[in-house]
Design an enzyme around this catalytic site. Structure first.
Site, PDB file in Angstrom:
ATOM      1  N   ALA A  70       0.815  -1.210   0.000  1.00 49.52           N
ATOM      2  CA  ALA A  70       0.000   0.000   0.000  1.00 49.52           C
ATOM      3  C   ALA A  70       0.853   1.267   0.000  1.00 49.52           C
ATOM      4  O   ALA A  70       1.942   1.303   0.571  1.00 49.52           O
ATOM      5  CB  ALA A  70      -0.920   0.009   1.223  1.00 49.52           C
ATOM      6  N   GLY A 123      -0.312  -5.869  -0.216  1.00 46.20           N
ATOM      7  CA  GLY A 123      -1.039  -5.901  -1.478  1.00 46.20           C
ATOM      8  C   GLY A 123      -0.187  -6.340  -2.653  1.00 46.20           C
ATOM      9  O   GLY A 123      -0.699  -6.856  -3.644  1.00 46.20           O
ATOM     10  N   GLU A 126      -0.406 -10.007  -2.561  1.00 45.05           N
ATOM     11  CA  GLU A 126      -1.753 -10.376  -2.998  1.00 45.05           C
ATOM     12  C   GLU A 126      -1.862 -10.306  -4.525  1.00 45.05           C
ATOM     13  O   GLU A 126      -2.445 -11.202  -5.156  1.00 45.05           O
ATOM     14  CB  GLU A 126      -2.769  -9.457  -2.331  1.00 45.05           C
ATOM     15  CG  GLU A 126      -2.886  -9.701  -0.834  1.00 45.05           C
ATOM     16  CD  GLU A 126      -3.504  -8.555  -0.069  1.00 45.05           C
ATOM     17  OE1 GLU A 126      -3.623  -8.664   1.161  1.00 45.05           O
ATOM     18  OE2 GLU A 126      -3.863  -7.534  -0.708  1.00 45.05           O
ATOM     19  N   GLU A 146      -0.019  -6.969   6.439  1.00 42.66           N
ATOM     20  CA  GLU A 146      -1.141  -6.092   6.778  1.00 42.66           C
ATOM     21  C   GLU A 146      -1.283  -5.880   8.279  1.00 42.66           C
ATOM     22  O   GLU A 146      -1.763  -4.829   8.726  1.00 42.66           O
ATOM     23  CB  GLU A 146      -2.443  -6.670   6.208  1.00 42.66           C
ATOM     24  CG  GLU A 146      -2.574  -6.565   4.709  1.00 42.66           C
ATOM     25  CD  GLU A 146      -1.932  -7.720   3.967  1.00 42.66           C
ATOM     26  OE1 GLU A 146      -2.140  -7.846   2.760  1.00 42.66           O
ATOM     27  OE2 GLU A 146      -1.200  -8.516   4.601  1.00 42.66           O
TER      28      GLU A 146
END
Length: 271
Positions: A70, A123, A126, A146
């Site tokens: 992020a 992310g 991910e 996270e």
């Protein structure tokens, strides 16, 4: 496909049916934000999915990271009044802004290959694990970090990790944010192969060309069957709901602020 102009990514395609999507903020380790990077990736993938000349897509990051996750320090500029003012329940109910890239990835019909050099965190991991195959450079580092921002992993992570590596190791990675290197990821079945750093993208493109030369309908339907067997999106909505809920808590706001300012982890109060 006519290649559109983007700010945060670069797209291209060859005459073998292979498209390449590169995250292009190398000086910042290719961060992902919901109002620009996610939207651009979603738009590019949607175009690739509709283009009959594209049979396989390779995703990578320029520079020394795939994506460190992020974008914490630069709040994205709202594109619309809704972007600026929508509540988390509205975003969840209407599936607006946050999450569009993830839904595009889940619905993507053609094979996706991640070429991962350097960090693939939060992310970034991910984005990589939602691809169908992963080629990792020897310097790759993966982490579901996270927890350091006070939220649960999402984008299918809490479904994917237990199925891939078992409950207990998945718990360790998700609850501690522990990072693993390329060789451990290979040993755990989380990547397809580990290659020298300088060969990572080349290997991914070669694999993509091999798959692109095969019957495209067979590839698409085989991908669909494997994904159904994995139930990859089973907990997607619940992951998002919990993450949005946690974003409203004092602890998560403190964690986010500390991470953005690169300050020590705050003492959490459970509220």
């Amino acid at each position: 496909m006519t290649e559109p102009e983007f700010e945060k990514i670069v797209v291209s395609q060859d005459d073998k049916g292979v498209a390449l999507l590169e995250l292009n903020q190398p000086d910042r380790l290719n961060p992902i934000d919901p109002l620009s990077t996610e939207s651009e990736i979603s738009a590019a993938l949607t175009a690739f999915d509709r283009d009959p000349e594209v049979r396989v897509v390779v995703i990578t990051g320029r520079g020394r990271a795939f994506s460190a996750g992020a974008d914490l320090r630069n709040k994205p500029k709202p594109r619309t009044e809704y972007d600026a003012n929508a509540t988390m329940p509205q975003r969840l109910a209407y599936d607006y802004s946050y999450g569009l890239m993830w839904k595009t990835l889940m619905a993507f019909k053609k094979p996706l290959i991640a070429a991962v050099n350097g960090y693939a965190l939060g992310g970034g991991w991910e984005l990589a694990h939602m691809c169908d195959l992963i080629i990792a450079g020897e310097n790759a580092v993966f982490g579901a970090i996270e927890v350091e921002l006070g939220v649960n992993p999402f984008a299918t992570t809490t479904n994917y990790l237990p199925k891939m590596i078992g409950k207990h190791l998945a718990m360790e990675l998700a609850l501690t944010g522990k990072k693993i290197d390329a060789q451990e990821a290979l040993a755990r079945g989380l990547v397809n192969r580990v290659v020298p750093v300088e060969s990572c993208l080349k290997e991914a493109l070669a694999l993509a060309a091999d798959i692109a030369a095969r019957p495209p309908l067979t590839m698409a339907l085989t991908k669909r069957l494997v994904n159904r067997a994995m139930d990859v999106d089973e907990d997607y909505e619940l992951e998002r709901a919990y993450a949005y809920l946690l974003r409203s808590t004092e602890d998560t706001k403190a964690a986010w602020a500390a991470a953005a300012a690169r300050q020590p982890t705050p003492r959490y109060q459970g509220r």
